[in-house]
Enzyme design. Structure first.
Site, short mmCIF file in Angstrom:
data_model
loop_
_atom_site.label_atom_id
_atom_site.label_comp_id
_atom_site.label_asym_id
_atom_site.label_seq_id
_atom_site.Cartn_x
_atom_site.Cartn_y
_atom_site.Cartn_z
N SER A 239 38.89 42.72 35.41
CA SER A 239 38.64 43.72 34.38
C SER A 239 37.25 44.30 34.57
O SER A 239 36.49 43.86 35.43
CB SER A 239 38.76 43.09 33.00
OG SER A 239 37.56 42.40 32.69
N LYS A 240 36.93 45.25 33.72
CA LYS A 240 35.63 45.92 33.82
C LYS A 240 34.47 44.94 33.74
O LYS A 240 33.42 45.16 34.32
CB LYS A 240 35.50 46.96 32.71
CG LYS A 240 36.11 48.29 33.10
CD LYS A 240 35.65 49.41 32.19
CE LYS A 240 36.22 50.72 32.69
NZ LYS A 240 36.64 51.62 31.64
N ARG A 241 34.69 43.87 33.00
CA ARG A 241 33.61 42.89 32.85
C ARG A 241 33.24 42.20 34.18
O ARG A 241 32.17 41.67 34.33
CB ARG A 241 33.99 41.83 31.81
CG ARG A 241 33.33 42.08 30.48
CD ARG A 241 33.91 41.20 29.41
NE ARG A 241 35.27 41.59 29.10
CZ ARG A 241 36.30 40.76 29.00
NH1 ARG A 241 36.11 39.48 29.15
NH2 ARG A 241 37.51 41.20 28.73
N ASP A 242 34.18 42.25 35.12
CA ASP A 242 33.92 41.58 36.39
C ASP A 242 33.16 42.47 37.37
O ASP A 242 32.85 42.07 38.48
CB ASP A 242 35.25 41.16 37.04
CG ASP A 242 36.02 40.22 36.14
OD1 ASP A 242 35.43 39.20 35.74
OD2 ASP A 242 37.19 40.50 35.84
N GLY A 243 32.88 43.68 36.96
CA GLY A 243 32.15 44.58 37.86
C GLY A 243 32.84 45.93 37.87
O GLY A 243 33.65 46.23 37.00
#
Ligand code: GLU
Length: 462
Positions: A239-243
């Protein structure tokens, strides 16, 4: 002939996972001399689809994938979908359903009270009476009502779905006449001549529905390859949180397109234990039948390693050009070759490379305190002063080896270890320990600048 397609829903950018399935589809088509098509799934008209398509084409251009022919926009094909809905009504394979929202809600409630999956009960399937007044009908397709529907998937093998678990006579056109997702995907894939559907396995549950449409319309069912998702290190969907998820962000971060493609091709596909793949090799070796059955793990270190590899092997001309995207203009720098050679071996990204180059070209403002304590011992000033004098005396100083000679002669004469000169000199020139070879640094900035930095360091540190 193999025809593949990439069929993104417009989000305004190309998602990294999307690029992976696009790459797989592209490689398989091109490996077989086939066609790779682009279709924008924009039946949800609220979004800006032209822009989304442009963003995808731009990202494709950057990585060097190109789709064949015109872009297909679903939003422009409503007449075609209507025509096929009519055909199905005509042949009795679809029918109008006049169930009101209240009736549907009541059915759902009954089913959930019985702990059953919500499922249309087919009450208008064979309806011949007079339709109720005031209900705009939806159109439902006649799906199998029991038994097993098998999907032959090139990645996962045969998957048997119990019809009761997955199908009912699902809606293909809403009461306002607009067609539904699975219907248009199936119609388009068939009309576009797609032979091979390679897509994320989050779509696997759609496949039986699309097969119902295929069969009802007498289309040939394509080959399916459902690619397992990309997971993060915790085993969750990326997801976006991973980069970054936007492909163009990778360009901004300083990744080379060939590194990104190499990284992506290995997410879920392998060829022995080979890690490095040029486009030529990917084209020669990729086969969707070799896609792994389990999810792949996104690994930033691996991407950085690959990117470092491609930077190291990149021509200095191209690197100089790419670095201009990072506000670094080296074309007129007379020591460009030494400079790029000194840092290209040690750069993970172009951004990192640009930062390292700036550290060389600009005199340090501050000196790393820990490094000062460690390396700037009492005798450092003297050693540096002598070294600065030697630079004055030396006649020809151009190449890194010229500077190396001066350094070597000095430590020999003073009877000191190399580090006694090297470490304080490094601090003086770069403000910290670590970094590229000092002889290269000096060759790049020149003897005068080297002496200036030494004087400045002595004045500021001591
Ligand atoms: N539009 C779908 C998506 O963006 C893909 C549909 C497909 O590949 O069949 O997830």
């Amino acid at each position: 002939m193999i025809v593949t397609r990439f069929a993104p829903s417009p989000t305004g950018y190309l998602h990294i996972g999307g690029l992976r399935t696009a790459l797989f589809s592209y490689l398989w088509a091109k490996r077989n001399g086939g066609t790779f098509l682009l279709r924008i799934e924009d039946t949800d008209m609220a979004r800006n689809n032209e822009e989304a398509a442009l963003a995808i084409v731009e990202a494709f251009k950057w990585v060097g994938l190109a789709h064949d022919g015109e872009i297909t926009y679903q939003s422009r094909r409503m007449d075609i979908y209507k025509e096929y809905i009519e055909k199905l009504l005509h042949s009795g394979k679809a029918y109008r359903c006049y169930m009101s929202k209240e009736e549907l809600d009541a059915l759902r409630e009954e089913q959930s009270a019985r702990k059953e999956r919500p499922r249309y009960d087919g009450r208008y399937r064979d309806f011949t009476g007079t339709p109720p007044e005031g209900v705009a009908p939806v159109i439902r397709i006649k799906a199998p009502q029991s038994g097993v529907l098998s999907v032959h998937d090139g990645v996962k093998g045969r998957i048997d779905f119990r019809v009761e678990d997955i199908l009912d006579d699902f809606i293909i056109a809403r009461s306002d006449g607009t067609p539904t997702y699975n219907f248009v995907v199936a119609v388009d894939d068939a009309l576009m001549g797609v032979t091979t559907v390679i897509r994320g396995d989050d779509h696997l549950s759609n496949t039986p529905k699309q097969m119902v449409v295929y069969e009802a319309l007498g289309f040939k069912i394509p080959e399916f390859y459902h690619v397992p998702m990309i997971h993060n290190a915790e085993g969750k969907k990326l997801s976006k949180r991973d980069g970054a998820t936007d492909v163009m962000m990778y360009r901004e971060m300083g990744y080379l397109p060939e590194a990104l493609l190499n990284f992506l091709v290995r997410l879920g596909w392998s060829h022995g234990d080979q890690e490095l793949f040029s486009m030529k090799e990917m084209l020669a070796l990729f086969n969707p039948a070799d896609i792994n059955k389990s999810a792949s793990i996104y690994n930033t270190e691996k991407l950085d390693w690959l990117n470092g590899h491609y930077i190291k092997n990149c021509s200095n001309d191209r690197l100089a050009q790419l670095l201009e995207g990072f506000e670094l203009f080296l074309s007129s720098h007379d020591k460009r070759e030494i400079l790029l050679d000194a840092v290209k071996e040690r750069s993970k990204t172009l951004a990192d490379m640009a930062a390292q180059i700036r550290e060389i070209l600009q005199a340090p403002e501050v000196y790393d305190e820990k490094a000062v304590a460690k390396a700037f011992k009492s005798e450092a000033t003297e050693v540096l002063e002598v070294f600065a004098m030697r630079l004055c005396d030396a006649r020809e100083l151009h190449l890194p080896s010229d500077y190396h000679q001066v350094m070597e002669a000095l430590v020999g004469e003073m009877g000191i270890g190399f580090g006694k000169l090297g470490q304080p000199l490094r601090l003086a020139l770069l403000g910290k320990l670590g970094g590229p070879g000092l002889d290269s640094v000096m060759a790049i900035i020149g003897a005068d600048e080297t002496r200036r930095r030494i004087e400045k360091a002595i004045a500021q540190i001591v």
